[in-house]
Design a protein around this motif. Structure first.
Motif, PDB file in Angstrom:
ATOM      1  N   UNK A   9       0.883  -1.161   0.000  1.00 47.13           N
ATOM      2  CA  UNK A   9       0.000   0.000   0.000  1.00 47.13           C
ATOM      3  C   UNK A   9       0.921   1.210   0.000  1.00 47.13           C
ATOM      4  N   UNK A  10       0.636   2.155  -0.874  1.00 48.52           N
ATOM      5  CA  UNK A  10       1.583   3.246  -1.099  1.00 48.52           C
ATOM      6  C   UNK A  10       0.915   4.613  -0.999  1.00 48.52           C
ATOM      7  N   UNK A  11       1.755   5.647  -0.997  1.00 52.97           N
ATOM      8  CA  UNK A  11       1.254   7.025  -0.970  1.00 52.97           C
ATOM      9  C   UNK A  11       0.998   7.556  -2.378  1.00 52.97           C
ATOM     10  N   UNK A  12       1.176   6.734  -3.381  1.00 55.79           N
ATOM     11  CA  UNK A  12       0.958   7.127  -4.773  1.00 55.79           C
ATOM     12  C   UNK A  12       1.540   6.083  -5.708  1.00 55.79           C
ATOM     13  N   UNK A  13       1.560   6.390  -6.992  1.00 57.95           N
ATOM     14  CA  UNK A  13       1.949   5.403  -8.004  1.00 57.95           C
ATOM     15  C   UNK A  13       3.365   5.562  -8.539  1.00 57.95           C
ATOM     16  N   UNK A  14       4.065   6.610  -8.151  1.00 55.61           N
ATOM     17  CA  UNK A  14       5.397   6.865  -8.688  1.00 55.61           C
ATOM     18  C   UNK A  14       6.465   6.412  -7.687  1.00 55.61           C
ATOM     19  N   UNK A  15       7.181   5.326  -7.982  1.00 60.72           N
ATOM     20  CA  UNK A  15       8.176   4.816  -7.031  1.00 60.72           C
ATOM     21  C   UNK A  15       9.359   5.758  -6.807  1.00 60.72           C
ATOM     22  N   UNK A  16       9.544   6.735  -7.703  1.00 60.95           N
ATOM     23  CA  UNK A  16      10.626   7.704  -7.513  1.00 60.95           C
ATOM     24  C   UNK A  16      10.244   8.797  -6.517  1.00 60.95           C
ATOM     25  N   UNK A  17       8.943   8.900  -6.210  1.00 62.72           N
ATOM     26  CA  UNK A  17       8.453   9.976  -5.350  1.00 62.72           C
ATOM     27  C   UNK A  17       7.713   9.435  -4.130  1.00 62.72           C
ATOM     28  N   UNK A  18       6.911   8.404  -4.330  1.00 61.63           N
ATOM     29  CA  UNK A  18       5.999   7.948  -3.286  1.00 61.63           C
ATOM     30  C   UNK A  18       6.601   6.861  -2.396  1.00 61.63           C
ATOM     31  N   UNK A  19       5.979   6.702  -1.244  1.00 68.59           N
ATOM     32  CA  UNK A  19       6.458   5.771  -0.222  1.00 68.59           C
ATOM     33  C   UNK A  19       5.533   4.568  -0.085  1.00 68.59           C
ATOM     34  N   UNK A  20       6.071   3.514   0.488  1.00 71.59           N
ATOM     35  CA  UNK A  20       5.261   2.362   0.864  1.00 71.59           C
ATOM     36  C   UNK A  20       4.821   2.577   2.313  1.00 71.59           C
ATOM     37  N   UNK A  21       3.529   2.359   2.556  1.00 72.60           N
ATOM     38  CA  UNK A  21       2.987   2.487   3.906  1.00 72.60           C
ATOM     39  C   UNK A  21       2.759   1.139   4.567  1.00 72.60           C
ATOM     40  N   UNK A  22       2.565   0.123   3.736  1.00 78.27           N
ATOM     41  CA  UNK A  22       2.283  -1.217   4.258  1.00 78.27           C
ATOM     42  C   UNK A  22       2.875  -2.222   3.287  1.00 78.27           C
ATOM     43  N   UNK A  23       3.585  -3.210   3.823  1.00 78.02           N
ATOM     44  CA  UNK A  23       4.241  -4.220   2.999  1.00 78.02           C
ATOM     45  C   UNK A  23       3.863  -5.604   3.516  1.00 78.02           C
ATOM     46  N   UNK A  24       3.350  -6.432   2.598  1.00 81.70           N
ATOM     47  CA  UNK A  24       2.968  -7.805   2.937  1.00 81.70           C
ATOM     48  C   UNK A  24       3.639  -8.736   1.930  1.00 81.70           C
ATOM     49  N   UNK A  25       4.147  -9.851   2.411  1.00 80.88           N
ATOM     50  CA  UNK A  25       4.776 -10.821   1.519  1.00 80.88           C
ATOM     51  C   UNK A  25       4.631 -12.224   2.107  1.00 80.88           C
ATOM     52  N   UNK A  26       4.393 -13.172   1.219  1.00 82.04           N
ATOM     53  CA  UNK A  26       4.333 -14.577   1.599  1.00 82.04           C
ATOM     54  C   UNK A  26       5.339 -15.326   0.746  1.00 82.04           C
ATOM     55  N   UNK A  27       6.202 -16.087   1.375  1.00 84.40           N
ATOM     56  CA  UNK A  27       7.185 -16.895   0.664  1.00 84.40           C
ATOM     57  C   UNK A  27       6.604 -18.274   0.400  1.00 84.40           C
ATOM     58  N   UNK A  28       6.796 -18.755  -0.846  1.00 83.81           N
ATOM     59  CA  UNK A  28       6.243 -20.041  -1.274  1.00 83.81           C
ATOM     60  C   UNK A  28       7.288 -20.838  -2.045  1.00 83.81           C
ATOM     61  N   UNK A  29       7.247 -22.149  -1.908  1.00 90.00           N
ATOM     62  CA  UNK A  29       8.120 -23.012  -2.701  1.00 90.00           C
ATOM     63  C   UNK A  29       7.621 -23.055  -4.146  1.00 90.00           C
ATOM     64  N   UNK A  30       8.357 -23.722  -5.030  1.00 96.77           N
ATOM     65  CA  UNK A  30       7.948 -23.805  -6.438  1.00 96.77           C
ATOM     66  C   UNK A  30       6.631 -24.546  -6.599  1.00 96.77           C
ATOM     67  N   UNK A  31       6.281 -25.417  -5.648  1.00 97.81           N
ATOM     68  CA  UNK A  31       4.988 -26.105  -5.717  1.00 97.81           C
ATOM     69  C   UNK A  31       3.976 -25.462  -4.756  1.00 97.81           C
ATOM     70  N   UNK A  32       4.217 -24.169  -4.454  1.00 97.82           N
ATOM     71  CA  UNK A  32       3.304 -23.299  -3.707  1.00 97.82           C
ATOM     72  C   UNK A  32       3.053 -23.729  -2.262  1.00 97.82           C
ATOM     73  N   UNK A  33       4.052 -24.370  -1.654  1.00 94.87           N
ATOM     74  CA  UNK A  33       3.977 -24.680  -0.230  1.00 94.87           C
ATOM     75  C   UNK A  33       4.453 -23.457   0.555  1.00 94.87           C
ATOM     76  N   UNK A  34       3.745 -23.162   1.633  1.00 89.95           N
ATOM     77  CA  UNK A  34       4.023 -21.994   2.463  1.00 89.95           C
ATOM     78  C   UNK A  34       5.377 -22.104   3.156  1.00 89.95           C
ATOM     79  N   UNK A  35       6.165 -21.020   3.090  1.00 91.09           N
ATOM     80  CA  UNK A  35       7.432 -20.950   3.803  1.00 91.09           C
ATOM     81  C   UNK A  35       7.398 -19.936   4.946  1.00 91.09           C
ATOM     82  N   UNK A  36       6.757 -18.792   4.718  1.00 91.83           N
ATOM     83  CA  UNK A  36       6.738 -17.771   5.753  1.00 91.83           C
ATOM     84  C   UNK A  36       6.014 -16.518   5.298  1.00 91.83           C
TER      85      UNK A  36
END
Length: 161
Positions: A9-36
């Motif tokens: 979730x960001x403060x706008x669409x330009x990565x050279x100007x805007x910031x990230x406010x919220x970052x979510x990530x899920x790591x998955x194996x090649x066969x889509x098993x949950x890692x973290x």
């Protein structure tokens, strides 16, 4: 090969100007098993550059972000999390590139935002140059199955397909 499902979730669409406010990530194996899972709310440093529409869309309020973390800490933690996840991928040595492949609704946008924002805080986050855009993959699945195109490729519809 392994994946990171990423969303920001960001403060706008330009990565050279805007910031990230919220970052979510899920790591998955090649066969889509949950890692973290990684999650952080990030303090806004440049409110004067924020788009009012972007803040409305992502539900930003000072109250909701009162416990947000410093950007430099989040990006360093995210970099460390990726390195820890990398250690848990059982077959990574089979591949030349050990960096995660981003996947999501618009992973190019999220990756660009993460990389450029992290760089502002002297942190280098690496991803594979490949991208898996779930909407594009869903369109391809419709073509290959000779199906009519879905009316809407929202993530809800993509998940059902």
């Amino acid at each position: 090969m392994w994946f990171i499902s990423i969303d920001s979730e960001t403060t706008g669409l330009n990565p050279d100007v805007h910031e990230i406010l919220e970052l979510k990530a899920t790591a998955l194996t090649r066969d889509l098993q949950y890692l973290g899972f990684f999650y952080a709310k990030i303090k806004m440093k440049y409110p004067e550059k924020a788009s009012a529409e972007a803040l409305r869309i992502n539900g930003y309020s000072e109250e909701a972000w009162k416990d947000a973390q410093e950007p430099k800490d989040v990006y360093k933690n995210f970099q460390n999390w990726i390195e820890e996840m990398k250690k848990t991928v059982p077959y990574l040595t089979e591949y030349k590139n050990h960096d995660p492949i981003p996947l999501g609704q618009n992973p190019g946008f999220d990756v660009d935002m993460v990389m450029k924002n992290a760089k502002r805080y002297d942190t280098s986050i690496k991803f594979s140059y490949h991208r898996f855009d779930l909407v594009t993959l869903s369109m391809l699945m419709d073509i290959l199955k000779n199906k009519d195109w879905q009316k809407c490729y929202s993530l809800v519809n993509v998940a059902k397909a």
